[in-house]
Design a protein around this motif. Structure first.
Motif, short mmCIF file in Angstrom:
data_model
loop_
_atom_site.label_atom_id
_atom_site.label_comp_id
_atom_site.label_asym_id
_atom_site.label_seq_id
_atom_site.Cartn_x
_atom_site.Cartn_y
_atom_site.Cartn_z
N HIS A 17 2.77 12.70 -6.84
CA HIS A 17 3.93 11.80 -6.86
C HIS A 17 4.09 11.14 -5.50
O HIS A 17 4.21 11.81 -4.49
CB HIS A 17 5.19 12.56 -7.26
CG HIS A 17 5.14 13.01 -8.68
ND1 HIS A 17 5.41 12.16 -9.74
CD2 HIS A 17 4.79 14.20 -9.23
CE1 HIS A 17 5.24 12.82 -10.87
NE2 HIS A 17 4.86 14.06 -10.60
N ASN A 18 4.06 9.83 -5.53
CA ASN A 18 4.11 9.12 -4.26
C ASN A 18 4.73 7.75 -4.49
O ASN A 18 4.12 6.85 -5.05
CB ASN A 18 2.69 8.97 -3.70
CG ASN A 18 2.68 8.28 -2.36
OD1 ASN A 18 3.74 7.99 -1.79
ND2 ASN A 18 1.50 8.02 -1.83
N SER A 19 5.95 7.61 -4.06
CA SER A 19 6.59 6.31 -4.23
C SER A 19 6.85 5.65 -2.87
O SER A 19 7.69 4.78 -2.74
CB SER A 19 7.89 6.45 -5.02
OG SER A 19 8.77 7.29 -4.32
N HIS A 45 0.83 -1.21 0.00
CA HIS A 45 0.00 0.00 0.00
C HIS A 45 0.86 1.26 0.00
O HIS A 45 1.99 1.25 0.46
CB HIS A 45 -0.97 -0.01 1.18
CG HIS A 45 -0.31 0.09 2.51
ND1 HIS A 45 -0.17 1.26 3.20
CD2 HIS A 45 0.30 -0.86 3.26
CE1 HIS A 45 0.48 1.04 4.33
NE2 HIS A 45 0.77 -0.24 4.39
N CYS A 46 0.30 2.34 -0.54
CA CYS A 46 1.01 3.62 -0.55
C CYS A 46 0.57 4.41 0.67
O CYS A 46 -0.34 4.01 1.39
CB CYS A 46 0.73 4.39 -1.84
SG CYS A 46 -0.79 5.35 -1.79
N SER A 47 1.19 5.56 0.89
CA SER A 47 0.88 6.32 2.10
C SER A 47 -0.49 6.99 2.03
O SER A 47 -0.95 7.57 3.00
CB SER A 47 1.97 7.35 2.38
OG SER A 47 2.20 8.13 1.24
N HIS A 48 -1.15 6.92 0.85
CA HIS A 48 -2.53 7.41 0.76
C HIS A 48 -3.53 6.27 0.85
O HIS A 48 -4.72 6.46 0.59
CB HIS A 48 -2.74 8.21 -0.53
CG HIS A 48 -2.04 9.53 -0.50
ND1 HIS A 48 -2.56 10.64 0.15
CD2 HIS A 48 -0.85 9.92 -0.99
CE1 HIS A 48 -1.71 11.65 0.04
NE2 HIS A 48 -0.66 11.25 -0.65
N GLY A 49 -3.05 5.09 1.16
CA GLY A 49 -3.95 3.97 1.41
C GLY A 49 -4.36 3.18 0.17
O GLY A 49 -5.22 2.31 0.25
N HIS A 50 -3.77 3.48 -0.98
CA HIS A 50 -4.08 2.68 -2.18
C HIS A 50 -3.38 1.33 -2.08
O HIS A 50 -2.19 1.27 -1.79
CB HIS A 50 -3.61 3.42 -3.44
CG HIS A 50 -4.20 4.79 -3.57
ND1 HIS A 50 -3.43 5.91 -3.83
CD2 HIS A 50 -5.48 5.22 -3.46
CE1 HIS A 50 -4.23 6.98 -3.88
NE2 HIS A 50 -5.48 6.58 -3.66
N VAL A 51 -4.14 0.28 -2.33
CA VAL A 51 -3.59 -1.07 -2.18
C VAL A 51 -3.28 -1.66 -3.56
O VAL A 51 -4.09 -1.55 -4.49
CB VAL A 51 -4.56 -1.98 -1.40
CG1 VAL A 51 -4.02 -3.40 -1.32
CG2 VAL A 51 -4.79 -1.42 0.00
N GLU A 87 6.26 4.86 -8.86
CA GLU A 87 5.21 5.64 -8.18
C GLU A 87 3.93 4.81 -8.06
O GLU A 87 3.67 3.93 -8.87
CB GLU A 87 4.88 6.88 -9.02
CG GLU A 87 6.08 7.70 -9.43
CD GLU A 87 6.24 8.96 -8.59
OE1 GLU A 87 5.36 9.21 -7.75
OE2 GLU A 87 7.24 9.66 -8.78
N CYS A 88 3.13 5.16 -7.07
CA CYS A 88 1.81 4.54 -6.95
C CYS A 88 0.97 4.95 -8.16
O CYS A 88 0.81 6.15 -8.41
CB CYS A 88 1.14 4.99 -5.65
SG CYS A 88 -0.64 4.64 -5.62
N PRO A 89 0.45 4.00 -8.93
CA PRO A 89 -0.28 4.35 -10.15
C PRO A 89 -1.54 5.18 -9.89
O PRO A 89 -1.88 6.06 -10.67
CB PRO A 89 -0.62 2.99 -10.77
CG PRO A 89 -0.44 1.99 -9.69
CD PRO A 89 0.53 2.55 -8.71
N THR A 90 -2.22 4.89 -8.78
CA THR A 90 -3.45 5.65 -8.47
C THR A 90 -3.10 7.10 -8.12
O THR A 90 -3.77 8.03 -8.57
CB THR A 90 -4.21 4.99 -7.31
OG1 THR A 90 -4.25 3.58 -7.54
CG2 THR A 90 -5.62 5.51 -7.20
N CYS A 91 -2.05 7.27 -7.34
CA CYS A 91 -1.61 8.63 -7.00
C CYS A 91 -1.19 9.37 -8.27
O CYS A 91 -1.52 10.54 -8.45
CB CYS A 91 -0.43 8.59 -6.03
SG CYS A 91 -0.92 8.25 -4.33
N LEU A 92 -0.47 8.69 -9.13
CA LEU A 92 0.01 9.28 -10.37
C LEU A 92 -1.17 9.75 -11.22
O LEU A 92 -1.14 10.84 -11.80
CB LEU A 92 0.85 8.26 -11.13
CG LEU A 92 2.03 8.80 -11.95
CD1 LEU A 92 2.97 9.66 -11.12
CD2 LEU A 92 2.81 7.64 -12.56
ZN ZN Z 1 -1.34 6.04 -3.87
#
Ligand code: ZN
Length: 331
Positions: free
Chosen positions: A211-213, A142-148, A201-206
């Motif tokens: 930008h969120n890796s 998961h990313c820091s925005h909670g996307h799994v 990078e997290c694809p959902t964030c992108l």
């Molecule tokens: Zn994300």
């Protein structure tokens, strides 16, 4: 896991052996079967259950995620855990889960092998209802925005972003020189440069123009707490059970130890099957059988289920399934 890997105090270790029952395998089978027979038995498993799948018991090393080369090591260490297969203990427990004797299983393991043992009979939602992963799962990121993100998909992205490391890993695989892997999919790696390892990078964030890796496995790391909903659910599982069965765990993590204590406070019968000293050994009210689950579990399930084993081809198959591939002592 890394949240709390307290060392078991020496005084407990030396007092421990006296607490264990010294009985024959057939007496152990009989005792386990009679314990399980009434049903509604909650079960807690730990690293000892996965050893026969080639996943070695944990050697306490704390705070590895803080180490900058963790991401690379986790990348290299995922493949062996992804490829690991359920062993005879996973399948024996799966037969008990499938037949309703064990309605709730709580595991400290993050390898997903209990789920794999039930993959042909239960769907994902059903497994999630009945198996609680106390320390998370290695199979999700998961990313820091909670996307799994599914771990296998993420692993492919890491390979694409790091072709040179992919080649390195393939070479290790080809020569059979897999680095030593811990049960949380981390490897012990020395003398390699990791600066070049890139995390995509997290694809959902992108897609949201962010930008969120900061992506990490859905594990509880050292210094982190178990999510409140997971904690609440684990307590509820203990409160609703008629008995608690502990398999292959030293209860070194507090998250599991406090569940046992809760069961004892509620005067639930508790049976532990484990080789070697555990943190729980001095607790009054705990019954312990010191034996490998590999030796007794399948026979115990046959004794509990009786003719159901022959009448149900699924159960019969489960009791014939499972690898026995413990890691060699010195590799
Ligand atoms: Zn994300």
């Amino acid at each position: 896991m890394r949240i709390s890997v307290p060392t078991i105090p020496q005084a407990i270790l030396s007092a421990a052996t006296s607490a264990a029952q010294s009985i024959s395998p057939s007496a152990a089978v009989e005792r386990i079967a009679s314990f399980l027979a009434p049903g509604n038995v909650a079960t807690i498993t730990g690293a000892g259950v996965s050893v026969d799948s080639g996943i070695r018991a944990y050697r306490g090393v704390k705070g590895r995620y803080l180490n900058p080369n963790y991401k690379l090591r986790s990348y290299l260490g995922y493949t062996p855990v992804r490829d690991a297969l359920p062993n005879t203990t996973h399948y024996a427990l799966a037969a008990l889960q499938y037949s309703g004797i064990i309605p709730k299983l709580i595991t400290q393991n993050v390898d997903g092998l209990h789920q794999k043992a039930l993959s042909s009979v239960w769907n994902t939602a059903y497994k999630q209802e009945r198996i609680l992963e106390l320390h998370g799962s290695l199979h999700k990121v998961h990313c820091s925005h909670g996307h799994v993100i599914d771990r296998a998909t993420f692993q492919d992205r890491l390979s694409a972003a790091n072709p040179e490391w992919k080649t390195y890993m393939d070479e290790l695989e080809a020569t059979g020189q897999r680095p030593r892997t811990n049960p949380d999919g981390d490897v012990e790696l020395e003398g390699v440069a990791y600066d070049s390892f890139r995390v995509p990078e997290c694809p959902t964030c992108l897609a949201e123009n962010r930008h969120n890796s900061i992506l990490k496995p859905e594990l509880i790391f050292f210094g982190e707490s178990i999510r409140q909903d997971v904690k609440d659910r684990s307590y509820a599982d203990i409160e609703h059970c008629s008995g608690l069965f502990l398999v292959g765990t030293t209860l070194a993590t507090y998250s599991a130890f406090r569940l046992l204590r809760h069961a004892l406070e509620l005067k639930k019968p508790v049976l532990m099957l484990n080789i070697g000293p555990t943190r729980a050994d001095p607790l009054p009210g705990l019954e312990k059988i010191e034996m490998s689950s590999r030796i007794v579990m399948r026979d115990a399930v046959r004794a509990v289920l009786g003719s159901r084993v022959d009448d149900d081809p699924i159960i019969e198959r489960m009791l014939r399934s499972g690898v026995v591939q413990p890691p060699s002592e010195d590799d």
